[in-house]
Enzyme design. Structure first.
Site, PDB file in Angstrom:
ATOM      1  CG  ASP A   1      -1.788   1.183   1.323  1.00  0.00           C
ATOM      2  OD1 ASP A   1      -2.294   1.613   0.274  1.00  0.00           O
ATOM      3  OD2 ASP A   1      -1.970   1.702   2.430  1.00  0.00           O
TER       4      ASP A   1
ATOM      5  CE  LYS B   1      -4.990  -0.934  -2.099  1.00  0.00           C
ATOM      6  NZ  LYS B   1      -4.675  -0.290  -0.804  1.00  0.00           N
TER       7      LYS B   1
END
Length: 1161
Positions: A393, A792
Site C-alpha cells: 500500500d 488489490k
C-alpha cells in the site's frame, strides 16, 4: 419515526419470510420457549446464552478430546498402526517401546502445550463472563454478570464500559441519543465512531418506567459474521422503523464520550471455532521398500526349500507366499523408525525460537512509539527467505499517513505553498503561469481559534487564502469552506476549553482542521443537526441525509437545510467520480483539471468538492423513496445505492484540495536493497496515477532510465484490430513500468494472444489474465492506481495463480486486509489507521524500512536453517537406519533387526537430535551486516537452491552411501578370515555399526559443515555424544547381562521375531544372543506338541544316475565346527536321547543349535 404506508407494509410482509430472528423486548419467557432442531431428532434453545466459552476442554474431557484431536493427524495414526502391528508375535520385529516411547513423548509435549493454552482460555473466559453490567429487572436496573445477559434484555451502559452483547441502541444521555464507541477490540480501528438511536425511541424512552414498559419487536437477519452490515426493522405501536448498522452496538465496543446509554440485546454470544501435513512420499517409499524386501524374502524361502529338501517337515505349515506376507509387515515395523517422528516437534520448536529472534531484534524496535517487531505466525520463517513479489500500500505504508493541507484550487484560483494566482476564464495554462503574483505563502503556523482556545500546528495557514476569506466577496470560496466544515463524519469532544476531533481517517481530520484555521469551525453535531461557526457566526444546519463513503462509491455526501431554509447537497470524493457527475463543463473546469494534474505531480493527495441546490419538491419525492428503501429487509443496500446515485447528479464544481503525506524514513534505501535482492515491488494504491508515479520516483521505485508503459497503451502491442486487452481487475488508467527491451519481447506474446481467436469468454479471460501477469511480472516495478481493496486482493491472487511465486503483502489500514490475507505472507504496519491490518497479518512492523531486515536477514537465515535442518535430519536418518536394509540381504530377508531396541528408540530423540537442532536454531552463513551489504545473497531462497528434489536425492544418496560404508566395513572387520568366515559376535557387530553411523552422520558431517559456532552449538554436539556413551554403557554392560542372563535381553523382554527357518548365506552363523529366535521354529514346536510328526527320512533330492549326485552327508556348504568341538568350547553337558521330552530353548550367543522338530513333544 416513520409511518407505515400500505405499499411499504406489503413490501415488508413479502420480504420478512427470509428474516426469522425475532426479538421481543422485556420478554425472557418467550425466548426460552423457542427452540430449533439440532442433531437427529433433538432440539435446543434458539437463543443462546451470553457466556463465552472459548476453552476446548475441562477436567473430564481433556484426555479423550485431546487424544481425539491428536489422532486426527495422519502421522500419529500411522505410528499407532505400526505399534498395533508390534503386538502380533508372528510379525513383530521390534520391541514395543521403540515406537511407543517417542510417540508418547510427542503426544505428551503437545498435550501439555494444549493444556497450558486451554488454562489461559479458561482464565480469560472467567474474566469476561464475570464482568459486571446493569440489566433491567422489573422496573429497575440491577448489577449482574455478562453471563446473565439474555436476548431481549435491556442493558444500561456507562462511559468507558464495554458492550456485553450485540445491542440495538435505544437512547443515550447525549443530544439526539448519539453514542460514541471505539471498536479497536473488534476491527482494530482506534478512531471513534458514532451510533445513533431511532428518533422515536429517543423521544419516548426517557425513564426507567418507560423502558420497562417497552414491548417493541425487532425482526432481523439471523446471526452471521458480517460485522459491518445489519438489516432489520423495529415494530412498535403499529409502526415500522428501519434498522441498519448505525443503530447497533457490537459486543466488545467501548463506550466513549457518552455518560449513559440503553440498549436492547439482539444477539447473544456467537462462537466460531486446523492440521500439519504428513510426509506421504516417505511413507510410500517405505511401503515400496518393505514390499520389495518381502518379495525377496518369498523368493529366498522358495530357493532355500528347494535347495534343502531334507528340511521339508520344517516348512510343512508355511509357504513362501505366507512367509513373504509376514515379512512385509515385519519390514513395515522395522523401517517405520525411518519416518522421523521427532521431526514434528523439532520443526515447531525451530519455528518458535526463530520467531522469538524476530521479536527480540532491537534493530527492528521503533523507540519513538515503543513498538517492537512481532512475529504473529510461527510457521512462515522459511518463506520469508523466498519472497519474489511484494505488494505494498502507499498511504501509511510508504508514507507517514500524517496529512497536512498544502494547496487548494477554488473558482479558478490556486492557493499554494509558494504562489497563488487569479486566472481569467479564457486564459490558458501557460498564460496563467505568466500571471503568477509573487506572493510568498507561509504555510507554517496556524492561528488558534480564540473562542475555543484550540491551537495546533498545520501547513494550511495561507496568507493569501486567509485574506480572501476575510474579504468575503467570493461565494464559491464560502461554499468551499462550508463544505469542509459540514461534509464529514468527524466526532468532536470538548476537553476544558479545547475542541478535540476524532476522525475516521487522517484526510478528514486535515480538511476539518484546515477549515477551522480559516474561520469555519466545526463545533458539534446531534442526530439531525450539525453546528459550525462561520467567521465567528454560529450557524446550525439540519442534516436531512448522510450518504456515507465506501470503497465502491469513492465519495460521500451530506444533504442539509441551512438556517434560511435552503436545501443543499455537499459532495466530496475522487476526481474520477465527481467530474463525471457535474452538470456541465463550467468556466473553470479545464483549469481545475490541470491543477489536479499539477498537484498530483507534486505527490499530493487530491479531492474534488461539489454541491448543488434542491427544491422542496425534489427533496420530498426523494425523501419518500429513501424512507421506503430504508425499511426493506432484502435489497436495501442496492436500492439505497441507486437513490444515492440519483441524488449525486448535476453537481457544480467548487474546487479541489491537495494534502501532503510525507515518505517514511528509510523507504528509498529499503526499496533499493529489495530490488538488488531480486524482489519486485508492486505499489497498489487508490490515488491518482500522477500521485502514485511521483511517489514511485520519490521512493526510488522508479528511476529515470525506466520506460513507462501505461496500461491503456498495451492494446497497441496487438496487431489484430478486433481484440483489445481489458484486464478484469484494472482500470484504463493503471500504470505498468518496465524497460523497453522487455517490452519488445513481450509484444510478441500479446500479438499471439490477439490472434488466438478463442470465442469462449472464460478461456479468453484466463488467457488475458496470464498475458497481463506475464507482461507485468517482467517489469522492474509495477504501480496499480485507482484500485479498490477487492482489486488489490485480486491482483495478488493473479500473481499467485500464474507465477507460483511466494508473495508478501504489506499495509497499514482496513482497506489492506483483503490483500494481506490473500498473499502468502502478510505484514501489518502499526500506523495511524488502527491495528486491523496488524491483527490480520503474520508479522507486525512499525516502519516499512524494517522490511529489509525481516527479509534479507531473518528471512534468509530462516530459510538457510530450515533447509540445513532438513538435509541433516534426513541424512542422519538414512545413514543410521538404512543399515537395517543391508542387514536383510545377509539374514535371509527375515526382517531381523540389526540394532538393539533402545538404540532405535533413542536414536532420533537423544543421540542425533541436539546437533541437528543447533543447526536449525543458530546456523549463519554470513553476519546480519553482510546480509544487508550483499542483498544478492537473497536470490538463493527464491531459486530454492538449498532444498529441492535434487538436493533431497543427493542427501538420500549420501545417507545410503554412508550406511553402506558403515555396514560393510564393520562386516569385513568382524569376519573370521581364518576360520569359518562368519561374524563372531552379533551384539558387538551391531554396536560397532551404530557407532560408526552415528559418528559419521552426526558428529563429523555437522562439525565439518557448521559455519557459525557458538558455545551452545558445541554443548549440543558434546551432549549428544555423551548421551550415546551413557546409554550404550547402560544397555550393553556386562552387569546388565549378569542380572538378566541367557535367553532374554534385560531391556527387551521376551523375544519374538520374524526370522523364518534357518539363517541364510553369509550371516547364517551369526550367534543370536540377546536377540530374537526364529519364530517359525517356535510355531512348529508348538504344533508338534499337538500332533506327532512322522520320522524324517534324509535322502538326496537328485535322481540316481545324475551327474550332480552328492553324498547325503555333504549338506554343509562351509567348513564344519570340528575346531570348536575338539577345543570343547561348544560341547553340551548332556545331550537328550531320542524321544526324550525337553523344552525347545532359545539359543544363546555362544551356542550353535540345530532344531529337529520331532524332538519337541
Amino acid at each position: 419515526g416513520t409511518g407505515d404506508p400500505p405499499n411499504v407494509r406489503w413490501a415488508f410482509q413479502k420480504k420478512r419470510r427470509s428474516f426469522t430472528w425475532e426479538v421481543q423486548a422485556n420478554n425472557r419467557a418467550h425466548h426460552e420457549q423457542l427452540r430449533k432442531k439440532s442433531a437427529f431428532c433433538l432440539s435446543k434453545k434458539k437463543y443462546a446464552g451470553n457466556a463465552i466459552k472459548t476453552a476446548k476442554y475441562n477436567a473430564l474431557t481433556f484426555l479423550p478430546l485431546n487424544l481425539y484431536e491428536q489422532f486426527h493427524r495422519m502421522a500419529n495414526i500411522y505410528f499407532v498402526f505400526v505399534i498395533l502391528l508390534q503386538t502380533f508375535p508372528e510379525i513383530s520385529t521390534l520391541p514395543w517401546y521403540t515406537l511407543l516411547f517417542p510417540l508418547s513423548c510427542l503426544l505428551t509435549i503437545r498435550a501439555l502445550r494444549d493444556l497450558m493454552d486451554d488454562i489461559g482460555r479458561h482464565q480469560s473466559d472467567r474474566n469476561i463472563n464475570s464482568r459486571p453490567c446493569e440489566i433491567l429487572s422489573g422496573e429497575s436496573f440491577r448489577w449482574q454478570k455478562w453471563r446473565d445477559v439474555c436476548v431481549g434484555d435491556i442493558v444500561r451502559l456507562h462511559k468507558d464500559s464495554l458492550v456485553p452483547a450485540d445491542m440495538l441502541l435505544l437512547c443515550s444521555s447525549e443530544p439526539s441519543s448519539l453514542c460514541y464507541v471505539e471498536t479497536s477490540d473488534i476491527d482494530g480501528e482506534t478512531n471513534l465512531k458514532f451510533r445513533q438511536a431511532l428518533l422515536v425511541t429517543h423521544q419516548e424512552l426517557t425513564s426507567e418506567e418507560s423502558l420497562a414498559a417497552f414491548d417493541g419487536k425487532v425482526t432481523c437477519e439471523e446471526p452471521n459474521s458480517r460485522m459491518h452490515s445489519f438489516t432489520g426493522v423495529l415494530q412498535w405501536r403499529g409502526e415500522t422503523h428501519a434498522l441498519d448498522g448505525e443503530r447497533i452496538l457490537l459486543r466488545g465496543c467501548k463506550l466513549r464520550n457518552t455518560d449513559t446509554c440503553y440498549g436492547l440485546v439482539i444477539y447473544a454470544l456467537l462462537d466460531v471455532r486446523s492440521q500439519p501435513a504428513f510426509p506421504y512420499q516417505i511413507f510410500l517409499v517405505l511401503l515400496a521398500t518393505s514390499l520389495c524386501l518381502a518379495i525377496a524374502s518369498g523368493f529366498w524361502a522358495k530357493m532355500f526349500q528347494e535347495k534343502h529338501s531334507y528340511l521339508a517337515a520344517l516348512y510343512k505349515h508355511t509357504t513362501p507366499a505366507k512367509q513373504a506376507f509376514f515379512s512385509f509387515w515385519g519390514f513395515t515395523i522395522l523401517l517405520s523408525v525411518i519416518i522421523p517422528m521427532s521431526m514434528y516437534i523439532t520443526f515447531e520448536f525451530i519455528y518458535l525460537v526463530n520467531s522469538f529472534f524476530i521479536n527480540w531484534d532491537l534493530e527492528m524496535y521503533y523507540a519513538v512509539k515503543d513498538i517492537p517487531a512481532k512475529a504473529r505466525s510461527t510457521s512462515l520463517n522459511d518463506q520469508l527467505g523466498q519472497v519474489e513479489y511484494i505488494f505494498s500500500d502507499k498511504t501509511g505504508t510508504l508514507t507517514q499517513n500524517i496529512m497536512s493541507f498544502k494547496k487548494c484550487c477554488v473558482n479558478g484560483t490556486i492557493y499554494g505553498k509558494f504562489w497563488w494566482w487569479q486566472v481569467g476564464r479564457d486564459c490558458s495554462w501557460v498564460e496563467a503561469r505568466l500571471w503568477l503574483e509573487v506572493t510568498l505563502v507561509l504555510f507554517s503556523s496556524l492561528a488558534c481559534w480564540e473562542a475555543w482556545g484550540t491551537w495546533k500546528m498545520l501547513d494550511s495557514n495561507n496568507v493569501g487564502l486567509r485574506e480572501a476569506v476575510q474579504q468575503n466577496n467570493d461565494p464559491v470560496l464560502r461554499e468551499f469552506l462550508r463544505l469542509l466544515a459540514l461534509c464529514h463524519t468527524v466526532m468532536v469532544e470538548e476537553r476544558g476549553d479545547q475542541l478535540v476531533y476524532q476522525a475516521a481517517s487522517p484526510d478528514e481530520e486535515a480538511l476539518v482542521l484546515a477549515a477551522r484555521s480559516l474561520g469555519y469551525v466545526f463545533l458539534s453535531r446531534t442526530q439531525d443537526t450539525i453546528t459550525i461557526s462561520e467567521m465567528g457566526v454560529k450557524r446550525t444546519y439540519q442534516v436531512l441525509a448522510m450518504l456515507d463513503f465506501n470503497s465502491d462509491r469513492k465519495r460521500m455526501s451530506v444533504l442539509v437545510r441551512d438556517p434560511q431554509g435552503t436545501i443543499r447537497l455537499y459532495t466530496k470524493g475522487a476526481d474520477t467520480v465527481i467530474l463525471e457527475r457535474l452538470r456541465g463543463r463550467g468556466p473553470n473546469q479545464d483549469f481545475t483539471e490541470r491543477a489536479l494534474d499539477h498537484f498530483a505531480e507534486e505527490t499530493l493527495r487530491t479531492l474534488c468538492l461539489a454541491s448543488k441546490e434542491l427544491s422542496e419538491a425534489e427533496y420530498d419525492e426523494w425523501s419518500r423513496r429513501h424512507r421506503m428503501a430504508n425499511i426493506l429487509l432484502q435489497g436495501r443496500a442496492c436500492e439505497l445505492d441507486r437513490l444515492y446515485e440519483e441524488m449525486e447528479q448535476d453537481l457544480e464544481l467548487l474546487g479541489v484540495t491537495a494534502i501532503e503525506d510525507k515518505l517514511q524514513e528509510g523507504v528509498p534505501e529499503t526499496i533499493q536493497l529489495l530490488k538488488l535482492g531480486n524482489i519486485k515491488v508492486w505499489v497498489l494504491t487508490g490515488d491518482k496515477q500522477e500521485t502514485a508515479m511521483n511517489v514511485g520516483y520519490a521512493c526510488k521505485l522508479l528511476t529515470d532510465d525506466m520506460e513507462i508503459l501505461e496500461e491503456k497503451e498495451t492494446p497497441s502491442l496487438s496487431t489484430s484490430p478486433g481484440v483489445r486487452f481489458q484486464p478484469c481487475v484494472l482500470s484504463p488508467k493503471d500504470t505498468i513500468l518496465q524497460t523497453g527491451e522487455v517490452l519488445q519481447k513481450k509484444g510478441r506474446l500479446w500479438q499471439q494472444l490477439a490472434c488466438h481467436g478463442t470465442t469462449d469468454p472464460q478461456e479468453q479471460g484466463s488467457l488475458v489474465e496470464k498475458a497481463f501477469v506475464d507482461l507485468a511480472t517482467s517489469c522492474q516495478a509495477v504501480i496499480c492506481c485507482r484500485v479498490t481493496p477487492k482489486q488489490k486482493a485480486l491482483i495478488v491472487q493473479l500473481v499467485k495463480k500464474h507465477k507460483k511465486a511466494t508473495t508478501l503483502a504489506i499495509g497499514d489500514g482496513a482497506n489492506d486486509v483483503n490483500m494481506i490475507k490473500t498473499a502468502d505472507i502478510g505484514v501489518g504496519i502499526s500506523g495511524l489507521e488502527g491495528v486491523q491490518a496488524v491483527q490480520c497479518s503474520d508479522y507486525a512492523l512499525a516502519q516499512f524500512c524494517y522490511l529489509q531486515r525481516l527479509l534479507l536477514v531473518h528471512g534468509r537465515w530462516g530459510y538457510l536453517r530450515i533447509c540445513k535442518f532438513l538435509r541433516y535430519f534426513f541424512y542422519k536418518t538414512f545413514a543410521g537406519l538404512m543399515t537395517q536394509i543391508w542387514f536383510a540381504f545377509h539374514s535371509g530377508f527375515t526382517a531381523q533387526p540389526l540394532y538393539e531396541g533402545w538404540f532405535l528408540a533413542l536414536y532420533n530423540v537423544f543421540y542425533t537430535a541436539y546437533p541437528v537442532l543447533s543447526v536449525g536454531l543458530l546456523e549463519q552463513d554470513v553476519s546480519a551486516k553482510k546480509s544487508l551489504w550483499f542483498p544478492e545473497l537473497y536470490t538463493i531462497g527464491q531459486q530454492d537452491k538449498l532444498f529441492n528434489y535434487r538436493i533431497f536425492s543427493v542427501t538420500l544418496l549420501h545417507g545410503v552411501s554412508t550406511s553402506l560404508t558403515s555396514f560393510y566395513i564393520a562386516l569385513w572387520a568382524f569376519e573370521d578370515h581364518v576360520g569359518s568366515r562368519t561374524v563372531g559376535d552379533y551384539e558387538s557387530f551391531s554396536v560397532t555399526v551404530a557407532t560408526s553411523a552415528l559418528l559419521s552422520s552426526m558428529s563429523m558431517q555437522i562439525i565439518l559443515d557448521t559455519k557459525f559456532w557458538t558455545a551452545l552449538s558445541f554443548l549440543m554436539v558434546t551432549a549428544s555424544l555423551l548421551l550415546f556413551c551413557l546409554f550404550s554403557f547402560l544397555t550393553q554392560s556386562i552387569d546388565a547381562f549378569r542380572i538378566h542372563p541367557a535367553g532374554e535381553d534385560l531391556l527387551q523382554g521376551p523375544v519374538s521375531g520374524t526370522s523364518k527357518g534357518v539363517a541364510g548365506d553369509g550371516m547364517d552363523a551369526i550367534p543370536q544372543g540377546g536377540h530374537q529366535a526364529p519364530v517359525s521354529l517356535q510355531k512348529i514346536c508348538w504344533k508338534a506338541r499337538r500332533e506327532l510328526e512322522p520320522s524324517v527320512e534324509l535322502r538326496t533330492h537328485v535322481p540316481r544316475g545324475s551327474f550332480h549326485r552328492r553324498s547325503s552327508y555333504a549338506f554343509s556348504h562351509q567348513e564344519g565346527y570340528a575346531g570348536l568341538i575338539t577345543r570343547g568350547e561348544s560341547l553340551r553337558t548332556k545331550e537328550p536321547q531320542l524321544g526324550e521330552d525337553r523344552p525347545c530353548k532359545q539359543p544363546r550367543g555362544d551356542q550353535i543349535t540345530i532344531f529337529y522338530p520331532h524332538f519337541c513333544n
